[in-house]
Design a protein around this motif. Structure first.
Motif, PDB file in Angstrom:
ATOM      1  N   THR A 131       0.845  -1.192   0.000  1.00  6.68           N
ATOM      2  CA  THR A 131       0.000   0.000   0.000  1.00  6.68           C
ATOM      3  C   THR A 131       0.883   1.245   0.000  1.00  6.68           C
ATOM      4  OG1 THR A 131      -0.108   0.049   2.413  1.00  6.68           O
ATOM      5  CG2 THR A 131      -1.884  -1.133   1.278  1.00  6.68           C
ATOM      6  N   SER A 132       0.287   2.361  -0.381  1.00  5.85           N
ATOM      7  CA  SER A 132       0.998   3.640  -0.353  1.00  5.85           C
ATOM      8  C   SER A 132       1.295   4.018   1.092  1.00  5.85           C
ATOM      9  CB  SER A 132       0.149   4.735  -0.998  1.00  5.85           C
ATOM     10  OG  SER A 132      -0.089   4.442  -2.353  1.00  5.85           O
ATOM     11  N   LYS A 133       2.484   4.553   1.333  1.00  8.25           N
ATOM     12  CA  LYS A 133       2.856   4.969   2.689  1.00  8.25           C
ATOM     13  C   LYS A 133       4.141   5.780   2.644  1.00  8.25           C
ATOM     14  CE  LYS A 133       2.734   0.724   3.811  1.00  8.25           C
ATOM     15  NZ  LYS A 133       2.445  -0.362   4.678  1.00  8.25           N
ATOM     16  N   THR A 134       4.418   6.452   3.746  1.00  3.83           N
ATOM     17  CA  THR A 134       5.685   7.149   3.916  1.00  3.83           C
ATOM     18  C   THR A 134       6.613   6.203   4.667  1.00  3.83           C
ATOM     19  OG1 THR A 134       4.601   9.299   3.917  1.00  3.83           O
ATOM     20  CG2 THR A 134       6.813   9.186   4.861  1.00  3.83           C
ATOM     21  N   VAL A 135       7.728   5.879   4.044  1.00  7.13           N
ATOM     22  CA  VAL A 135       8.669   4.893   4.568  1.00  7.13           C
ATOM     23  C   VAL A 135       9.991   5.591   4.863  1.00  7.13           C
ATOM     24  CG1 VAL A 135       9.925   2.772   4.024  1.00  7.13           C
ATOM     25  CG2 VAL A 135       7.594   3.077   3.195  1.00  7.13           C
ATOM     26  N   THR A 136      10.598   5.235   5.975  1.00  6.96           N
ATOM     27  CA  THR A 136      11.952   5.712   6.278  1.00  6.96           C
ATOM     28  C   THR A 136      12.910   4.566   5.973  1.00  6.96           C
ATOM     29  OG1 THR A 136      11.128   7.190   7.989  1.00  6.96           O
ATOM     30  CG2 THR A 136      13.475   6.649   8.038  1.00  6.96           C
ATOM     31  N   ALA A 137      13.858   4.833   5.101  1.00  5.98           N
ATOM     32  CA  ALA A 137      14.866   3.833   4.729  1.00  5.98           C
ATOM     33  C   ALA A 137      16.201   4.261   5.316  1.00  5.98           C
ATOM     34  CB  ALA A 137      14.965   3.717   3.218  1.00  5.98           C
ATOM     35  N   THR A 138      16.916   3.301   5.915  1.00  8.42           N
ATOM     36  CA  THR A 138      18.248   3.598   6.439  1.00  8.42           C
ATOM     37  C   THR A 138      19.252   2.607   5.867  1.00  8.42           C
ATOM     38  OG1 THR A 138      17.885   2.237   8.396  1.00  8.42           O
ATOM     39  CG2 THR A 138      17.410   4.573   8.609  1.00  8.42           C
ATOM     40  N   ILE A 139      20.418   3.136   5.531  1.00  8.96           N
ATOM     41  CA  ILE A 139      21.544   2.329   5.052  1.00  8.96           C
ATOM     42  C   ILE A 139      22.718   2.641   5.974  1.00  8.96           C
ATOM     43  CG2 ILE A 139      23.192   1.993   3.175  1.00  8.96           C
ATOM     44  CD1 ILE A 139      21.072   2.887   1.230  1.00  8.96           C
ATOM     45  N   THR A 140      23.446   1.613   6.368  1.00  4.82           N
ATOM     46  CA  THR A 140      24.643   1.876   7.168  1.00  4.82           C
ATOM     47  C   THR A 140      25.890   1.577   6.349  1.00  4.82           C
ATOM     48  OG1 THR A 140      24.652  -0.335   8.133  1.00  4.82           O
ATOM     49  CG2 THR A 140      23.525   1.388   9.372  1.00  4.82           C
ATOM     50  N   PHE A 141      26.882   2.408   6.586  1.00  8.24           N
ATOM     51  CA  PHE A 141      28.202   2.274   5.969  1.00  8.24           C
ATOM     52  C   PHE A 141      29.174   2.091   7.115  1.00  8.24           C
ATOM     53  CE2 PHE A 141      32.267   4.211   5.017  1.00  8.24           C
ATOM     54  CZ  PHE A 141      32.591   3.671   3.787  1.00  8.24           C
ATOM     55  N   GLU A 142      29.802   0.908   7.191  1.00  9.11           N
ATOM     56  CA  GLU A 142      30.746   0.652   8.281  1.00  9.11           C
ATOM     57  C   GLU A 142      32.135   0.396   7.716  1.00  9.11           C
ATOM     58  OE1 GLU A 142      31.214  -2.017  12.336  1.00  9.11           O
ATOM     59  OE2 GLU A 142      29.633  -2.497  10.909  1.00  9.11           O
ATOM     60  N   PHE A 143      33.078   1.221   8.168  1.00  6.75           N
ATOM     61  CA  PHE A 143      34.489   1.049   7.825  1.00  6.75           C
ATOM     62  C   PHE A 143      35.058   0.164   8.928  1.00  6.75           C
ATOM     63  CE2 PHE A 143      38.627   3.628   6.771  1.00  6.75           C
ATOM     64  CZ  PHE A 143      39.109   2.546   6.056  1.00  6.75           C
ATOM     65  N   LEU A 144      35.253  -1.100   8.634  1.00  5.91           N
ATOM     66  CA  LEU A 144      35.544  -2.124   9.636  1.00  5.91           C
ATOM     67  C   LEU A 144      36.803  -1.829  10.446  1.00  5.91           C
ATOM     68  CD1 LEU A 144      34.649  -5.290   7.542  1.00  5.91           C
ATOM     69  CD2 LEU A 144      33.244  -4.128   9.255  1.00  5.91           C
ATOM     70  N   SER A 145      36.709  -2.111  11.740  1.00  4.72           N
ATOM     71  CA  SER A 145      37.848  -1.911  12.643  1.00  4.72           C
ATOM     72  C   SER A 145      38.948  -2.936  12.384  1.00  4.72           C
ATOM     73  CB  SER A 145      37.385  -2.008  14.104  1.00  4.72           C
ATOM     74  OG  SER A 145      36.835  -3.287  14.359  1.00  4.72           O
ATOM     75  N   THR A 146      38.672  -3.966  11.608  1.00  4.61           N
ATOM     76  CA  THR A 146      39.678  -4.976  11.268  1.00  4.61           C
ATOM     77  C   THR A 146      40.576  -4.539  10.112  1.00  4.61           C
ATOM     78  OG1 THR A 146      38.060  -6.068   9.838  1.00  4.61           O
ATOM     79  CG2 THR A 146      38.265  -6.900  12.104  1.00  4.61           C
TER      80      THR A 146
END
Length: 175
Positions: A131-146
């Motif tokens: 259905t139609s709706k307002t959606v919040t999309a999140t993307i994460t970018f992680e620069f690995l500690s390894t």
């Protein structure tokens, strides 16, 4: 002669019968017609529009992505509000991110970029949307500690080619 006249007479009768049966005559047939009212077929709609997105760090603090410099262990989150229009019986669509791959400037072994996590009003939702709706999309970018040595020093990851795509998927009952 009698045979010749008989043959000519038989031939004339055959030609006459052929003309009557072949459309040259008037054999009656009935026909009828009725007009139906099937209505009008109307197409639905599928569209997505995006507001200006925001970047935050691991602690939720706002980040200016044009000046921020990541270091191993950093995790940045991009949040984008999307207005999704899905109009149509049996309409369904998936939201995906395009252009967000680990190999986009960094060594893929040093970066994790997540698929979009979707929420509506703070509640997690999953694909497909129906259905139609307002959606919040999140993307994460992680620069690995390894990440070790000088791997990916001064490299850049261009999020300029990242976009959210809304792609129709087939629901049950469609083929």
């Amino acid at each position: 002669m009698k045979n010749s006249a008989l043959i000519k007479g038989t031939a004339a009768i055959a030609v006459g019968a052929a003309l009557l049966l072949g459309g040259g005559g008037t054999l009656a047939s009935w026909n009828a017609e009725a007009t139906g009212t099937p209505g009008t077929v109307i197409a639905g709609d599928l569209n997505v529009t995006a507001a200006t997105g925001t970047w935050t760090d691991r602690n939720g603090a706002a980040v200016n992505i044009s000046t921020y410099r990541v270091v191993p262990g950093d995790k940045l989150t991009y949040t984008q509000v999307l207005d999704v229009i899905l109009t149509g019986d049996k309409m369904a669509a998936n939201i995906t991110a395009t252009g967000a791959t680990p190999a986009n400037g960094f060594d893929p072994a040093n970066v994790v970029v997540t698929a979009p996590a979707l929420t509506v009003g703070g509640v997690a939702v999953s694909n497909p949307l129906k259905t139609s709706k307002t959606v919040t999309a999140t993307i994460t970018f992680e620069f690995l500690s390894t990440t070790t040595g000088r791997s990916d020093v001064t490299k850049s990851y261009n999020f300029g080619n990242v976009a959210f795509a809304l792609n129709q998927v087939t629901q049950t009952g469609l083929s």
